[in-house]
Every structure is written in structure tokens, then in C-alpha cells.
Design a protein around this motif. Structure first.
Motif, PDB file in Angstrom:
ATOM      1  N   ILE A 451       0.862  -1.187   0.000  1.00  8.47           N
ATOM      2  CA  ILE A 451       0.000   0.000   0.000  1.00  8.47           C
ATOM      3  C   ILE A 451       0.892   1.229   0.000  1.00  8.47           C
ATOM      4  N   ASN A 452       0.775   2.040  -1.018  1.00  3.62           N
ATOM      5  CA  ASN A 452       1.447   3.343  -1.059  1.00  3.62           C
ATOM      6  C   ASN A 452       0.552   4.364  -0.379  1.00  3.62           C
ATOM      7  N   LEU A 453       1.028   4.908   0.726  1.00  3.49           N
ATOM      8  CA  LEU A 453       0.231   5.854   1.502  1.00  3.49           C
ATOM      9  C   LEU A 453       0.430   7.270   0.992  1.00  3.49           C
ATOM     10  N   PRO A 454      -0.624   8.068   0.972  1.00  2.91           N
ATOM     11  CA  PRO A 454      -0.465   9.476   0.608  1.00  2.91           C
ATOM     12  C   PRO A 454       0.072  10.268   1.794  1.00  2.91           C
ATOM     13  N   ASP A 455       0.396  11.522   1.577  1.00  2.00           N
ATOM     14  CA  ASP A 455       0.749  12.414   2.687  1.00  2.00           C
ATOM     15  C   ASP A 455      -0.530  12.774   3.433  1.00  2.00           C
ATOM     16  N   TYR A 456      -0.583  12.408   4.698  1.00  2.00           N
ATOM     17  CA  TYR A 456      -1.794  12.699   5.470  1.00  2.00           C
ATOM     18  C   TYR A 456      -1.402  13.473   6.718  1.00  2.00           C
ATOM     19  N   PRO A 457      -2.229  14.418   7.123  1.00  2.00           N
ATOM     20  CA  PRO A 457      -1.929  15.196   8.338  1.00  2.00           C
ATOM     21  C   PRO A 457      -2.493  14.496   9.565  1.00  2.00           C
ATOM     22  N   GLY A 458      -1.884  14.756  10.721  1.00  2.00           N
ATOM     23  CA  GLY A 458      -2.417  14.226  11.961  1.00  2.00           C
ATOM     24  C   GLY A 458      -2.376  12.715  12.042  1.00  2.00           C
ATOM     25  N   PRO A 479       1.464  10.058  13.206  1.00  2.00           N
ATOM     26  CA  PRO A 479       1.060  11.360  12.642  1.00  2.00           C
ATOM     27  C   PRO A 479       2.005  11.827  11.535  1.00  2.00           C
ATOM     28  N   GLU A 480       1.465  12.640  10.660  1.00  2.00           N
ATOM     29  CA  GLU A 480       2.229  13.268   9.582  1.00  2.00           C
ATOM     30  C   GLU A 480       3.004  12.237   8.777  1.00  2.00           C
ATOM     31  N   GLY A 481       2.330  11.183   8.399  1.00  6.80           N
ATOM     32  CA  GLY A 481       3.045  10.089   7.755  1.00  6.80           C
ATOM     33  C   GLY A 481       2.801   9.983   6.269  1.00  6.80           C
ATOM     34  N   SER A 482       3.543   9.070   5.674  1.00  9.00           N
ATOM     35  CA  SER A 482       3.367   8.640   4.294  1.00  9.00           C
ATOM     36  C   SER A 482       4.249   7.417   4.150  1.00  9.00           C
ATOM     37  N   GLY A 483       4.429   6.928   2.941  1.00 10.02           N
ATOM     38  CA  GLY A 483       5.329   5.804   2.743  1.00 10.02           C
ATOM     39  C   GLY A 483       4.595   4.588   2.222  1.00 10.02           C
ATOM     40  N   GLN A 484       5.087   3.393   2.647  1.00 16.45           N
ATOM     41  CA  GLN A 484       4.567   2.152   2.091  1.00 16.45           C
ATOM     42  C   GLN A 484       4.413   1.110   3.192  1.00 16.45           C
ATOM     43  N   ILE A 485       3.350   0.317   3.103  1.00 19.70           N
ATOM     44  CA  ILE A 485       3.093  -0.777   4.033  1.00 19.70           C
ATOM     45  C   ILE A 485       2.879  -2.043   3.229  1.00 19.70           C
ATOM     46  N   ARG A 486       3.492  -3.157   3.670  1.00 25.24           N
ATOM     47  CA  ARG A 486       3.276  -4.441   3.021  1.00 25.24           C
ATOM     48  C   ARG A 486       2.277  -5.253   3.845  1.00 25.24           C
ATOM     49  N   VAL A 487       1.307  -5.839   3.161  1.00 28.53           N
ATOM     50  CA  VAL A 487       0.266  -6.638   3.804  1.00 28.53           C
ATOM     51  C   VAL A 487       0.314  -8.045   3.226  1.00 28.53           C
ATOM     52  N   TYR A 488       0.414  -9.049   4.109  1.00 27.83           N
ATOM     53  CA  TYR A 488       0.463 -10.443   3.663  1.00 27.83           C
ATOM     54  C   TYR A 488      -0.951 -11.033   3.703  1.00 27.83           C
TER      55      TYR A 488
END
Length: 515
Positions: A451-458, A479-488
Motif C-alpha cells: 500500500i502506497n500511503l499518501p501524505d496525510y496530516p495528523g 502522525p504526519e506520515g506517508s510511505g509504504q506498508i506491506r500486507v500479507y
């Protein structure tokens, strides 16, 4: 040269024959058979480290006689523990490794087994026990000891699995609850109803390691219920079940009273399940199990163990009990629900489109004092264990619809609350922000997806929900995250899953397909 080859062939054949019929005996203590007055009974052990209090109870019933342990693999791991590790005097402990049908049909094995004043079946692979021992002298010896000599028989893990009239054989390896619930005739749901016949375990299927979380993030309760559904459908049985957590044990005396041993500071529970007389609404191959009957499909008595084994359940009537609580279990579309009995009810929300009255999937249902749920493909979200007399606030929301809120009252009955959602957008509500959230690979062909995460506030929360409304992932994000998460996705049924990223700024939504 030909003579040497012939000699080699003869020696090889002899060695193979010896191995085929070989069985290994390990003896600790006296080699002289003791004659005592044993008590009949059953010990059902949960499958992890043995419960010392329960094992002492087991040994005491041998009245100082001989203990025999049978298994298909391993060696003498129980000998010293049972002979001198529990401060209960016994004459001897003999472990017998019986690793083939041929060795199980040897008179020397039968003769050694019937000397027992208590018999214990160790853990291992229950398919070995059914495959190697069924219709042999080993089976005859077990039935003689139980029905004629009247000794206590026990088993742990695989040894427990074969003690009921119906045994889950694991012929095709173990089955997860999600696999069984979504397909009651899954090729790993293998049952046998013609191996051992032990008093008080008629029409009973047992399961051990009950609270062990498997690869599908579920414990073994769901598969156990499926075993019982199959007993009803395939053999018209008045199905019953005994499920035991890993460090727990149940001792059944000669009168059929089951006592639960465990540590009350931990999850040392035993469960006694019985069918309430109704066949499943749907129990077919490749179709999720539904066994509901208004939330009353199964009555289950849940008992917390203690060192004294004071809390009990009567296997003669499957009703009298002490020290536990009754629950109602039922299954809807492959999902198992557990609800308290007596003053507690289920609250079912059915969410429909306000114009077409079509079911609305993925609607968020928030109920006062409960964790939020999402509706399944039929528009249903189910809350259980709602106390009678409750008056609760609720709110239902779904992107693209106006939210609805209200108050629902649960008096002394199950409640089906229908809520209509109308298309529109709430003023001030978080907007749906699909761009920026993406997945790959989609479909998740390799057992995972990113999952490619968008820039999200809070702060934000990531949820993944299946077509039945079950939350597969519920994760707080920094908070103030973005990036990538791998889900199995190992163990997930095939289908479309909804991904929701919720933050005060908005809601991102995406879908992923698992083949």
C-alpha cells in the motif's frame, strides 16, 4: 557373485521385515506386572506443556499400578515425568512407539498394553494414529482397557483428537478456521467416526490447542463448529464438542463429571459445545457456512480451570455445570459469533440504500460502548453481548451518503435495526480522497500486496475489510506520515477487499483483489 547378490537380497529383505514389524519399548520402574484397582475415566489435555495437577489426577486413578504411553513417533519423554516427577507412586511407566499397521497388529504390543492401569496417548500426528492403529490389536487393546478393565485413558494434542467418537484426522494436514468456515467440505476437513468408542464421548468431537492463533489470525473455534456441522449433516448426529485451550486439561471421572484444571490467572478455558437441535441453514461445498437460527445454533459452556479442578460440567446430561458461563455461538456467512447467554442479546444493523433498498456494503456503524463495525455484502453489521435494557446511540456513515444517527433500545430480545442511507455528502464531513492511495500488485498474486500511503496530516487509521464486513487489518498510523506498508494475504479467502485510510483531513479508499 550371484551367491553374494542372493545373500544381500535375503539380508535386505530380513532387515525390511524387521523394520516393518518393529516397535520400540521403553520401560521405567518395575518389570513385574502390578495388580491394583484402577478407576475408569478420561483425561483430555490441551496440547502444550502438561498440566501437573491434571496429570497427578490421572496417575492417582491407576492406584499404584502400571502406566502405558503409546505413540507413533518419539521415545520415552513421558517416562521419568510420570514415574517420579509428580510425587505419585506408580509401579512402572512403559512407552511404546507403534509406527506402522503391521507393528500395531503384533501380539507383543497387545499383551504389553493390557497390563496398564492407566493409558495415555502422546502428541504427534493423529493421522498416524488413525492410519496405523485403526482395526488392529492396538484398537482392541484400547477398547479392552476402557470397556472391560475400566482404566483411565488420556491424550494430549493428537492423542486428544482421536478420543471422541468423531475424530478430526488431519489426513491432509491441519485446517484453519477460515478455510473450514468458508468451505465446510474443504479438502482438509477430514473426519472419521469409526475408530475409538469411549463412554461419555459418544457423538463428541474434541479439539486441542483451542486458543492457538493460526496463519489466518484465528483460533480453532471456527473449525470445531464446522466439524460439528458436518456431523449433523453427514451422519445425523446430535453433535457435541469439547475444546480445550493449550495449557488446560479436563478430567472426566467414572460418573461422567468433567473437571477443568488450569491456572485461573491465564486463559486456561475449556468449552463444552452442543447443538440446539437445528441443522445448519447452509452447509455445502465451496459455500460459507451459515448456522444461525436467530443466534441460537449452539449452546456453549465456558469454564475457567483452576489447580483443584473445582469447576465442572456433567457429560451425562450436557446441562448441569458449575463455575462457568453459558454462551450462544452461531455462524453467518462463514463468520463465527460468540454471544453471552442470559440477559445478553445481539443487535443486528441492516443498512439499505434509501431509494433502491439495495444492501449497502462497507457502511461504518458506530454504536455506543462498542467497537465500530463495517457492513458486509448483505448490508449487515452484527453486535453481540448487548445487555438487556440498554439504550444506545448509534451513527451510520458511508462515503457518498448522508450519515444517519439515532437511538436503539435492546429490552429482552434480539433487535434488527434497519437504517436507510440516502445519497449525498454531509457538510463538514471528511471528503473521500482516492487519489494518492494505491496498491500493487493488484491482484495480490504473490501472497502479499503493498500500500502506497499518501501524505496525510495528523493521526490516521488504516483498515482493510473483506466482503463480509470483517476487519482484516486495523492499524493506527503515526502522525504526519506517508510511505509504504506491506500486507500479507496468506489464508485470506479469494475476493475483493476494501482499504480505508481515515484521517481528520479526509478518507482515502481503494480496493484490492486476492485471487
Amino acid at each position: 557373485m550371484r551367491g553374494l547378490q542372493a545373500l544381500f537380497t535375503i539380508i535386505t529383505a530380513c532387515l525390511l521385515s524387521m523394520n516393518l514389524y518393529a516397535q520400540t519399548f521403553y520401560n521405567t520402574g518395575s518389570t513385574v506386572d502390578a495388580i491394583t484397582n484402577p478407576l475408569s475415566g478420561i483425561l483430555l489435555a490441551g496440547g502444550a506443556t502438561d498440566n501437573d495437577d491434571a496429570m497427578r489426577w490421572f496417575l492417582q486413578r491407576a492406584d499404584g499400578g502400571d502406566i502405558v504411553v503409546i505413540r507413533a513417533t518419539g521415545s520415552d519423554g513421558y517416562n521419568n515425568y510420570l514415574y517420579s516427577g509428580l510425587d505419585v507412586a506408580v509401579n512402572s511407566v512403559t512407552s511404546i512407539v507403534i509406527a506402522s499397521q503391521a507393528s500395531a497388529d503384533q501380539q507383543v504390543v497387545y499383551d504389553a498394553m493390557i497390563k496398564a492401569e492407566a493409558l495415555f496417548i502422546a502428541g504427534g500426528n493423529q493421522w498416524d494414529y488413525v492410519n496405523f492403529w485403526k482395526n488392529t490389536l492396538v484398537e482392541d487393546a484400547i477398547h479392552y482397557l476402557v470397556n472391560d478393565k475400566g482404566v483411565t485413558i488420556g491424550g494430549t494434542s493428537a492423542g486428544l483428537a482421536v478420543l471422541g467418537e468423531v475424530a478430526y484426522t488431519a489426513e491432509n494436514n491441519t485446517v484453519w478456521s477460515s478455510e473450514a468456515l468458508n468451505d465446510p467440505y474443504h479438502f482438509r476437513v477430514t473426519l472419521d467416526n469409526d475408530f475409538l468408542h469411549i463412554p461419555f464421548l459418544e457423538e463428541v468431537v474434541t479439539d486441542s490447542h483451542y486458543n492457538r492463533i493460526q496463519g489466518d489470525d484465528e483460533d480453532r473455534k471456527g473449525r470445531h463448529v464446522v466439524f460439528m456441522a458436518r456431523m449433523v449433516m453427514d451422519w445425523d448426529m446430535d453433535a457435541k464438542g469439547i475444546g480445550i485451550n493449550e495449557y488446560t486439561a479436563v478430567g472426566v471421572n467414572e460418573d461422567g463429571m468433567a473437571r477443568v484444571f488450569g491456572n485461573p490467572a491465564y486463559e486456561d478455558y475449556a468449552y463444552f459445545l452442543k447443538v440446539n437441535g437445528e441443522v445448519p441453514e447452509s452447509c455445502e461445498a465451496s459455500i460459507p457456512l451459515t448456522w444461525n437460527h436467530d443466534g441460537q445454533a449452539l449452546s456453549v459452556y465456558k469454564i475457567l480451570g483452576n489447580p483443584e479442578g473445582n469447576n465442572s460440567f456433567d457429560l451425562t446430561d450436557w446441562q448441569a455445570a458449575s463455575g462457568g458461563e453459558w454462551q450462544n455461538w452461531y455462524v453467518m456467512d462463514g463468520v463465527l459469533f460468540e454471544a453471552l447467554d442470559g440477559g445478553f442479546y445481539q443487535l443486528r444493523f441492516t443498512i439499505k440504500h434509501g431509494i433502491t433498498e439495495a444492501p449497502v456494503q462497507g457502511a461504518k456503524v458506530e454504536l455506543e460502548g462498542q467497537e465500530a463495525q463495517y457492513t458486509n455484502a448483505t448490508g449487515v453489521a452484527l453486535f453481540v453481548d448487548i445487555e438487556g435494557g440498554s439504550e444506545l446511540d448509534f451513527m451510520v456513515s458511508r462515503d457518498g451518503f448522508l450519515s444517519e444517527e439515532g437511538i436503539v433500545t435492546v429490552i429482552d430480545e434480539h433487535v434488527d435495526q434497519v437504517v436507510l442511507l440516502y445519497p449525498g455528502s454531509d457538510v463538514g464531513a471528511p471528503s473521500v480522497r482516492t487519489p494518492g492511495l494505491s496498491t500493487y500488485p493488484n491482484p495480490a498474486v504473490n501472497g502479499y500486496f503493498n500500500i502506497n500511503l499518501p501524505d496525510y496530516p495528523g493521526k490516521a487509521k488504516l483498515r482493510i475489510i473483506n466482503a463480509l464486513g470483517v476487519i482484516m487489518l486495523n492499524q493506527e498510523l503515526q502522525p504526519e506520515g506517508s510511505g509504504q506498508i506491506r500486507v500479507y494475504t496468506s489464508g485470506w479467502p479469494s475476493g475483493i477487499y476494501m482499504i480505508l485510510l481515515e484521517s481528520p483531513e479526509g478518507v482515502w479508499r481503494e480496493e484490492i483483489l486476492t485471487p
